[in-house]
Scaffold this motif. Structure first.
Motif, PDB file in Angstrom:
ATOM      1  N   MET A   1       0.849  -1.173   0.000  1.00 25.30           N
ATOM      2  CA  MET A   1       0.000   0.000   0.000  1.00 25.30           C
ATOM      3  C   MET A   1       0.887   1.226   0.000  1.00 25.30           C
ATOM      4  N   ASP A   2       0.408   2.301  -0.576  1.00 27.80           N
ATOM      5  CA  ASP A   2       1.205   3.511  -0.588  1.00 27.80           C
ATOM      6  C   ASP A   2       1.037   4.247   0.746  1.00 27.80           C
ATOM      7  N   ARG A   3       1.771   5.328   0.924  1.00 28.76           N
ATOM      8  CA  ARG A   3       1.783   6.037   2.206  1.00 28.76           C
ATOM      9  C   ARG A   3       0.394   6.556   2.594  1.00 28.76           C
TER      10      ARG A   3
ATOM     11  N   GLY B   1       6.361   3.020   7.789  1.00 31.18           N
ATOM     12  CA  GLY B   1       7.675   2.957   7.170  1.00 31.18           C
ATOM     13  C   GLY B   1       7.639   2.172   5.881  1.00 31.18           C
ATOM     14  N   LYS B   2       8.727   2.275   5.152  1.00 32.77           N
ATOM     15  CA  LYS B   2       8.818   1.569   3.875  1.00 32.77           C
ATOM     16  C   LYS B   2       9.087   0.096   4.110  1.00 32.77           C
ATOM     17  N   ARG B   3       8.334  -0.727   3.438  1.00 30.34           N
ATOM     18  CA  ARG B   3       8.565  -2.168   3.437  1.00 30.34           C
ATOM     19  C   ARG B   3       9.412  -2.533   2.221  1.00 30.34           C
ATOM     20  N   SER B   4       9.210  -1.809   1.153  1.00 27.47           N
ATOM     21  CA  SER B   4       9.992  -1.941  -0.076  1.00 27.47           C
ATOM     22  C   SER B   4      10.057  -0.541  -0.679  1.00 27.47           C
ATOM     23  N   PRO B   5      10.780  -0.352  -1.762  1.00 29.30           N
ATOM     24  CA  PRO B   5      10.901   1.002  -2.316  1.00 29.30           C
ATOM     25  C   PRO B   5       9.583   1.706  -2.628  1.00 29.30           C
ATOM     26  N   THR B   6       8.533   0.951  -2.936  1.00 25.53           N
ATOM     27  CA  THR B   6       7.268   1.596  -3.301  1.00 25.53           C
ATOM     28  C   THR B   6       6.107   1.257  -2.383  1.00 25.53           C
ATOM     29  N   ASN B   7       6.334   0.430  -1.367  1.00 24.97           N
ATOM     30  CA  ASN B   7       5.255   0.000  -0.478  1.00 24.97           C
ATOM     31  C   ASN B   7       5.567   0.322   0.976  1.00 24.97           C
ATOM     32  N   PHE B   8       4.515   0.656   1.705  1.00 23.05           N
ATOM     33  CA  PHE B   8       4.653   1.032   3.107  1.00 23.05           C
ATOM     34  C   PHE B   8       3.963   0.016   4.004  1.00 23.05           C
ATOM     35  N   GLN B   9       4.333   0.045   5.271  1.00 29.25           N
ATOM     36  CA  GLN B   9       3.702  -0.801   6.276  1.00 29.25           C
ATOM     37  C   GLN B   9       3.418   0.029   7.515  1.00 29.25           C
ATOM     38  N   ILE B  10       2.466  -0.428   8.296  1.00 32.97           N
ATOM     39  CA  ILE B  10       2.172   0.172   9.591  1.00 32.97           C
ATOM     40  C   ILE B  10       2.829  -0.717  10.636  1.00 32.97           C
ATOM     41  N   GLN B  11       3.582  -0.105  11.542  1.00 30.61           N
ATOM     42  CA  GLN B  11       4.220  -0.839  12.627  1.00 30.61           C
ATOM     43  C   GLN B  11       3.645  -0.320  13.928  1.00 30.61           C
TER      44      GLN B  11
ATOM     45  N   PHE C   1       2.967  -5.759  12.440  1.00 26.08           N
ATOM     46  CA  PHE C   1       3.204  -5.133  11.147  1.00 26.08           C
ATOM     47  C   PHE C   1       2.007  -5.420  10.252  1.00 26.08           C
ATOM     48  N   ILE C   2       1.497  -4.392   9.609  1.00 24.80           N
ATOM     49  CA  ILE C   2       0.364  -4.527   8.696  1.00 24.80           C
ATOM     50  C   ILE C   2       0.815  -4.007   7.336  1.00 24.80           C
ATOM     51  N   PHE C   3       0.652  -4.823   6.312  1.00 23.10           N
ATOM     52  CA  PHE C   3       1.108  -4.435   4.975  1.00 23.10           C
ATOM     53  C   PHE C   3       0.336  -5.202   3.924  1.00 23.10           C
ATOM     54  N   ARG C   4       0.497  -4.765   2.688  1.00 29.57           N
ATOM     55  CA  ARG C   4      -0.105  -5.462   1.557  1.00 29.57           C
ATOM     56  C   ARG C   4       1.000  -6.265   0.897  1.00 29.57           C
ATOM     57  N   TYR C   5       0.808  -7.573   0.805  1.00 35.25           N
ATOM     58  CA  TYR C   5       1.791  -8.472   0.222  1.00 35.25           C
ATOM     59  C   TYR C   5       1.492  -8.642  -1.260  1.00 35.25           C
TER      60      TYR C   5
END
Length: 73
Positions: free
Chosen positions: A1-3, A27-37, A68-72
Motif C-alpha cells: 500500500m502507498d503512504r 515505514g517503507k517495506r519496499s521502495p514503493t510499499n509502506f507498512q504500519i508498525q 506489522f500490517i502491509f499489503r503483500y
C-alpha cells in the motif's frame, strides 16, 4: 500500500478501536510499499479479520511486541 493508504488504514484501525497505539510508525517495506508498525496492546484476532477483509497481511515479531500490517504483492 502507498503512504496515503497506510495513513488511512491506521486512522480506521484506531477509529474502530482495534488498536490503542502507544507507538506507531509508517515505514517503507519496499521502495514503493509502506507498512504500519504498531507497538501496543491490540486484539490480533480482530485485526486479522479486518486485514483479510482489506487484502492486507499482518505479522508479529518474535517477541510479539510489534505488529506489522502491509499489503503483500
Amino acid at each position: 500500500m502507498d503512504r496515503l493508504q497506510a495513513m488511512a488504514m491506521l486512522k480506521e484501525l484506531v477509529a474502530n478501536n482495534l488498536v490503542d497505539p502507544s507507538y506507531v510508525s509508517i515505514g517503507k517495506r519496499s521502495p514503493t510499499n509502506f507498512q504500519i508498525q504498531i507497538k501496543c496492546d491490540y486484539n490480533k484476532k480482530e485485526i486479522d479479520v479486518y486485514a483479510k477483509k482489506h487484502g492486507l497481511t499482518i505479522e508479529e515479531d518474535r517477541e510479539k511486541s510489534y505488529l506489522f500490517i502491509f499489503r503483500y504483492f
